[in-house]
Design a protein around this motif. Structure first.
Motif: not given
Length: 173
Positions: A21-30, A119-125, A143-145
């Motif tokens: 969720d953090h990656i989506y909210e802060h990276y993707y949206k940015s 993000v999509n791949e992480a959600r599936i995994r 995801l971190n890497e």
């Protein structure tokens, strides 16, 4: 005021979900915001330059058509305006290219696409790894890497464009 929960009390599932969720909210949206902002700037500058070119053509045509009817003052005024507009257009084009807005838009758009994929791949995994702490940890590290590499590539690409534009403004030594 919302009280923050101590992160160390979270289980692997909660931590991984929060990270996605953090990656989506802060990276993707940015990246989305930056890409959209640069697209707007590019569109505005392109439209301005095109309109200025069109106005110069119209002004020169009007000047020629109304040659004997507008008098010396009108003729001089149209000549001055027709001279100033291309100068303004040149300044806008110079500013546009020196700031590298088109390249910055491309860089951020590529990051937006890549980040959305992660993000999509992480959600599936995540849905497959739920309640398996080892798999959740692997997902977290994966995801971190991926995000770390994306951020490094973004920094290199973005700042190389930005710094290239700044260096091109420096006088020759």
């Amino acid at each position: 005021m919302k009280e923050k929960k101590d992160w160390s009390l979270n289980d692997a599932e909660t931590m991984t979900k929060n990270f996605i969720d953090h990656i989506y909210e802060h990276y993707y949206k940015s990246y989305l915001l930056d890409s959209t902002r640069y697209e707007r700037i590019n569109n505005w500058l392109f439209t301005s330059v095109a309109i200025i070119g069109f106005l110069v053509t119209i002004l020169l045509g009007i000047k020629e058509i109304l040659k004997g009817q507008i008098g010396q003052t009108g003729d001089t005024t149209l000549t001055i305006i027709a001279f100033i507009l291309p100068s303004l257009s040149s300044v806008l084009l110079l500013y546009w290219t020196q700031k590298g807005y088109k390249k910055k838009e491309e860089i951020r758009e590529e990051a937006r696409i890549e980040c959305k994929y992660y993000v999509n791949e992480a959600r599936i995994r995540f849905t497959r790894a739920k309640e398996n702490p080892e798999e959740l940890e692997k997902l977290y590290h994966w995801l971190n890497e991926k995000v770390r590499r994306l951020q490094q590539n973004q920094a290199k690409s973005y700042f190389s464009v930005h710094n290239l534009m700044e260096r091109s403004n420096e006088p020759d030594s």
